[in-house]
Design a protein around this motif. Structure first.
Motif: not given
Length: 240
Positions: A91-107
């Motif tokens: 559960r924590c692992y999936d949450i962390v993975i979901s956070w990363i794309p939120n902080t990087i550019s769309s490209e």
């Protein structure tokens, strides 16, 4: 060092079942606050091709503050012998993975969107964007060499100077002795040398109207810190 959940639990209660819910408090890596949802944006900085070092440092601080950095650097190993722990870890692992794309550019996001291992995403970004240190160091040192106050206020000049130096320090860490056997106090000497060099460079860039107070700062014993010098210069500017 790897994080061992079982040792944490056994040390606390000698049990790994009935008291799991009580142990997942705010100081436990498996704890998730109600605000920790997949859409959470941890940073105001968005990773692009030019700012990896600032993004990486900010991301590490943000994840560490939530006790989740170990999920991306491999410190928190996946439990294999306890189904309940595995459920919380996933559960924590999936949450962390979901956070990363939120902080990087769309490209950049498109290139890591389908990667399912957090450490692989983290390492991939390091390989792609952290290997440009030498050109970045060159540009930072060049910008610092030509930086001067000109028409900027003391506050604006100090902020620019400080931000460039902080970025430079993050890219080029000064070696320190860690043998624990030295009696020459080399680490303190290196720190004092670095502080004096930064102060000198900061004062060199001041406008000519601050010649008098610059001379005063250079003659002070002990040599003032950069922040102390800034405070005195702000007083001088306010008086003007």
């Amino acid at each position: 060092m790897t994080f061992s959940t079982s040792s944490y639990l056994n040390a606390a209660t000698g049990s790994t079942s009935s008291t799991l819910h009580a142990l997942f408090d705010a100081n436990h890596p498996y704890f998730l606050h109600p605000s920790d949802h997949p859409g959470l944006v941890l940073l105001t900085i968005t990773l692009n091709e030019q700012n990896y070092n600032q993004w990486s440092r900010s991301m590490k601080i943000a994840l560490s503050s939530k006790l989740k950095l170990g999920f991306v650097d491999g410190t928190y190993v996946k439990p294999v012998s306890n189904a309940t722990l595995l459920m919380h870890w996933n559960r924590c692992y999936d949450i962390v993975i979901s956070w990363i794309p939120n902080t990087i550019s769309s490209e950049i996001c498109q290139s890591v969107l389908y990667m399912s291992v957090a450490k692989d995403i983290w390492d991939d970004l390091i390989i792609r964007f952290a290997q440009t240190n030498v050109p970045k160091l060159f540009n930072l040192k060049k910008e610092l060499a030509y930086l001067s106050q000109r028409n900027m206020s003391i506050s604006a000049y100090f902020t620019k100077f400080r931000s460039l130096n902080d970025e430079l320090d993050a890219l080029s860490v000064v070696p320190h002795c860690d043998c624990g056997k030295c009696s020459c106090n080399v680490n303190a000497k290196l720190d004092n040398f670095s502080k004096t060099a930064k102060l000198s460079q900061f004062l060199m860039g001041l406008s000519e109207q601050y010649i008098t107070i610059r001379g005063h700062l250079l003659l002070m014993t002990p040599v003032p810190t950069l922040s102390a010098a800034y405070s005195l210069l702000m007083q001088e500017e306010n008086q003007r």
